[in-house]
Design an enzyme around this catalytic site. Structure first.
Site, PDB file in Angstrom:
ATOM      1  CB  ALA A  70      -3.788  -4.805   8.821  1.00 20.10           C
ATOM      2  N   GLY A 113      -3.883  -9.504   6.996  1.00 22.06           N
ATOM      3  CA  GLY A 113      -4.977  -9.026   6.069  1.00 22.06           C
ATOM      4  C   GLY A 113      -4.861  -9.454   4.966  1.00 22.06           C
ATOM      5  CD  GLU A 116      -7.492 -11.567   8.381  1.00 24.87           C
ATOM      6  OE1 GLU A 116      -7.055 -10.498   8.382  1.00 24.87           O
ATOM      7  OE2 GLU A 116      -7.868 -12.280   9.543  1.00 24.87           O
ATOM      8  CD  GLU A 136      -3.034 -11.857  11.547  1.00 22.53           C
ATOM      9  OE1 GLU A 136      -2.506 -12.791  11.366  1.00 22.53           O
ATOM     10  OE2 GLU A 136      -3.762 -11.172  10.612  1.00 22.53           O
TER      11      GLU A 136
HETATM   12  N1  CO8 Z   1       2.160  -2.577   7.683  1.00 22.50           N
HETATM   13  C1  CO8 Z   1       3.275  -1.893   7.359  1.00 22.50           C
HETATM   14  N2  CO8 Z   1       4.502  -1.830   6.787  1.00 22.50           N
HETATM   15  C2  CO8 Z   1       4.857  -2.937   6.272  1.00 22.50           C
HETATM   16  C3  CO8 Z   1       4.060  -4.026   6.461  1.00 22.50           C
HETATM   17  C4  CO8 Z   1       2.950  -4.033   7.436  1.00 22.50           C
HETATM   18  N3  CO8 Z   1       1.879  -5.006   7.360  1.00 22.50           N
HETATM   19  N4  CO8 Z   1       4.568  -5.298   6.014  1.00 22.50           N
HETATM   20  C5  CO8 Z   1       5.889  -4.573   5.471  1.00 22.50           C
HETATM   21  N5  CO8 Z   1       6.137  -3.307   5.860  1.00 22.50           N
HETATM   22  C6  CO8 Z   1       6.858  -2.545   5.235  1.00 22.50           C
HETATM   23  C7  CO8 Z   1       8.314  -2.815   6.085  1.00 22.50           C
HETATM   24  O1  CO8 Z   1       8.093  -1.954   7.160  1.00 22.50           O
HETATM   25  C8  CO8 Z   1       9.338  -2.182   5.280  1.00 22.50           C
HETATM   26  O2  CO8 Z   1       9.263  -0.548   5.156  1.00 22.50           O
HETATM   27  P1  CO8 Z   1      10.697   0.092   5.317  1.00 22.50           P
HETATM   28  O3  CO8 Z   1      11.314  -0.206   3.892  1.00 22.50           O
HETATM   29  O4  CO8 Z   1      10.202   1.319   5.579  1.00 22.50           O
HETATM   30  O5  CO8 Z   1      11.322  -0.397   6.540  1.00 22.50           O
HETATM   31  C9  CO8 Z   1       8.849  -2.848   3.696  1.00 22.50           C
HETATM   32  O6  CO8 Z   1       7.469  -2.805   4.148  1.00 22.50           O
HETATM   33  C10 CO8 Z   1       9.750  -3.706   3.365  1.00 22.50           C
HETATM   34  O7  CO8 Z   1       9.599  -4.729   4.390  1.00 22.50           O
HETATM   35  P2  CO8 Z   1      10.596  -5.586   5.080  1.00 22.50           P
HETATM   36  O8  CO8 Z   1      11.959  -4.699   4.936  1.00 22.50           O
HETATM   37  O9  CO8 Z   1      10.204  -6.154   6.562  1.00 22.50           O
HETATM   38  O10 CO8 Z   1      10.740  -6.913   3.940  1.00 22.50           O
HETATM   39  P3  CO8 Z   1      11.259  -8.048   4.094  1.00 22.50           P
HETATM   40  O11 CO8 Z   1      11.485  -8.779   2.685  1.00 22.50           O
HETATM   41  O12 CO8 Z   1      12.623  -8.153   4.921  1.00 22.50           O
HETATM   42  O13 CO8 Z   1      10.332  -9.005   4.923  1.00 22.50           O
HETATM   43  C11 CO8 Z   1       7.941  -9.497   5.560  1.00 22.50           C
HETATM   44  C12 CO8 Z   1       8.780  -8.968   4.452  1.00 22.50           C
HETATM   45  C13 CO8 Z   1       8.111 -10.992   6.213  1.00 22.50           C
HETATM   46  C14 CO8 Z   1       6.384  -9.493   4.705  1.00 22.50           C
HETATM   47  C15 CO8 Z   1       7.993  -8.526   6.534  1.00 22.50           C
HETATM   48  O14 CO8 Z   1       7.705  -7.245   5.832  1.00 22.50           O
HETATM   49  C16 CO8 Z   1       6.856  -8.615   7.578  1.00 22.50           C
HETATM   50  O15 CO8 Z   1       6.756  -9.635   8.515  1.00 22.50           O
HETATM   51  N6  CO8 Z   1       5.681  -7.767   7.445  1.00 22.50           N
HETATM   52  C17 CO8 Z   1       4.654  -7.948   8.227  1.00 22.50           C
HETATM   53  C18 CO8 Z   1       3.731  -8.888   8.237  1.00 22.50           C
HETATM   54  C19 CO8 Z   1       2.659  -8.993   9.137  1.00 22.50           C
HETATM   55  O16 CO8 Z   1       2.785  -9.082  10.493  1.00 22.50           O
HETATM   56  N7  CO8 Z   1       1.322  -9.156   8.690  1.00 22.50           N
HETATM   57  C20 CO8 Z   1       0.364  -8.915   9.732  1.00 22.50           C
HETATM   58  C21 CO8 Z   1      -0.349  -7.476  10.140  1.00 22.50           C
HETATM   59  S1  CO8 Z   1      -1.475  -7.300  11.147  1.00 22.50           S
HETATM   60  C22 CO8 Z   1      -2.888  -7.779  10.266  1.00 22.50           C
HETATM   61  O17 CO8 Z   1      -2.827  -7.962   9.090  1.00 22.50           O
HETATM   62  C23 CO8 Z   1      -4.167  -7.803  11.126  1.00 22.50           C
HETATM   63  C24 CO8 Z   1      -5.459  -7.799  10.082  1.00 22.50           C
HETATM   64  C25 CO8 Z   1      -6.412  -7.546  10.604  1.00 22.50           C
HETATM   65  C26 CO8 Z   1      -7.570  -6.984   9.885  1.00 22.50           C
HETATM   66  C27 CO8 Z   1      -7.655  -5.586   9.619  1.00 22.50           C
HETATM   67  C28 CO8 Z   1      -8.872  -4.984   9.673  1.00 22.50           C
HETATM   68  C29 CO8 Z   1      -8.824  -3.425   9.491  1.00 22.50           C
END
Ligand code: CO8
Length: 262
Positions: A70, A113, A116, A136
């Site tokens: 998400a 998400g 999911e 999460e």
């Molecule tokens: N949301 C928003 N932006 C994101 C997300 C995300 N989930 N994931 C990555 N990005 C963005 C980063 O902020 C970054 O943006 P910028 O270049 O502007 O800094 C860009 O994507 C590239 O990401 P990274 O630089 O972090 O790339 P890496 O290769 O270093 O890392 C990862 C990749 C490991 C995937 C890392 O980006 C990460 O940990 N992302 C978050 C993963 C996460 O925590 N996901 C769970 C989110 S919560 C959720 O999904 C709850 C779902 C609930 C259901 C929803 C119902 C509505």
């Protein structure tokens, strides 16, 4: 099909009239699932559901990410009331209403998400670089769209607990071994291999495919006894279709069946 802002939709995928592709398209944020993106996915799915030509839908991202979850930017400062009013879950709740098979073709990250969403599809095919997880817990929350439920049903309590409580990712091969993923293929051939599976399913009798999908899903919704009963009734129901007659006659006449979806 209208133009969307966050997804790309292709009917006649690879010139196949029965196959459509939905590609998540927010590459800068690893296809983070904003409310708008999810609304578009659901709108596209319902439009393909209503399209009589389409028999199989493929949902994919890009080489780097299926979806990294998400949109954290959208959620970070939200209150529970914001979440309720935004009604993000309304779109997710509509996914199970699609009766046509949806195949998730996953390369790169399928997290939170994103994992999911892949699990909401009927089959997951993964490139060998794919990584699955429910991270999460690392950002102070828990899965909200099936991560504790679908993942547990798919891979069992102990492995699901490990994934949900640590937030650690699984490789494509671990996910396959655990039963989350149907097949792992080389990342570069993911779309071709997924297309081959979609082609096979699109050649099957469409009504039987829908009834079979419904019956398999009942295994998650009900007791074994009720599920068996449901399956038997759907089995009887296939005998009211032209395609069942065509399929069995074609077998006996040693020819290819020509299914019309009737
Ligand atoms: N949301 C928003 N932006 C994101 C997300 C995300 N989930 N994931 C990555 N990005 C963005 C980063 O902020 C970054 O943006 P910028 O270049 O502007 O800094 C860009 O994507 C590239 O990401 P990274 O630089 O972090 O790339 P890496 O290769 O270093 O890392 C990862 C990749 C490991 C995937 C890392 O980006 C990460 O940990 N992302 C978050 C993963 C996460 O925590 N996901 C769970 C989110 S919560 C959720 O999904 C709850 C779902 C609930 C259901 C929803 C119902 C509505």
């Amino acid at each position: 099909m209208k133009n969307f802002e966050n997804i790309l939709v292709t009917k006649n995928y690879l010139d196949h009239r029965h196959i459509a592709l939905i590609q998540l398209n927010r590459p800068k944020v690893l296809n983070a699932l904003s409310t708008d993106l999810m609304k578009e996915v659901v709108e596209a799915l319902f439009s393909l559901e209503d399209d009589k030509e389409i028999r199989v839908i493929i949902l994919t991202g890009n080489d780097r990410a299926f979806a990294a979850g998400a949109d954290i930017g959208q959620m970070a400062e939200a209150t529970p009331i914001d979440q309720i009013n935004d009604n993000r879950f309304r779109t997710w709740k509509q996914l199970p209403l699609i009766t046509k098979p949806i195949i998730a073709a996953v390369n790169g990250f399928a997290l939170g998400g994103g994992c999911e969403l892949a699990m909401s599809c009927d089959i997951i095919i993964a490139g060998d670089s794919a990584r699955f997880g429910q991270p999460e817990i690392k950002i102070g929350t828990i899965p909200g769209a099936g991560g504790t439920q679908r993942l547990t049903r798919a891979i069992g309590k102990s492995k699901a607990m490990l994934a949900v409580l640590t937030g650690d990712m699984m490789s494509a091969y671990e996910a396959e071994k655990a039963g989350l993923v149907a097949r792992v293929v080389p990342a570069e051939t993911l779309m071709q291999e997924t297309f081959e599976v979609a082609k096979i399913i699109s050649n099957r009798a469409p009504v039987a495919v829908k009834l079979a999908k419904e019956a398999v899903n009942m295994a998650y919704e009900t007791s074994l006894k009720d599920g068996m009963e449901y399956e038997r009734r759907n089995f009887y129901l296939t005998f009211s279709s032209k395609d069942q007659k065509e399929g069995m006659r074609a077998f006996l006449e040693k020819r290819e069946a020509n299914y019309e979806g009737l």
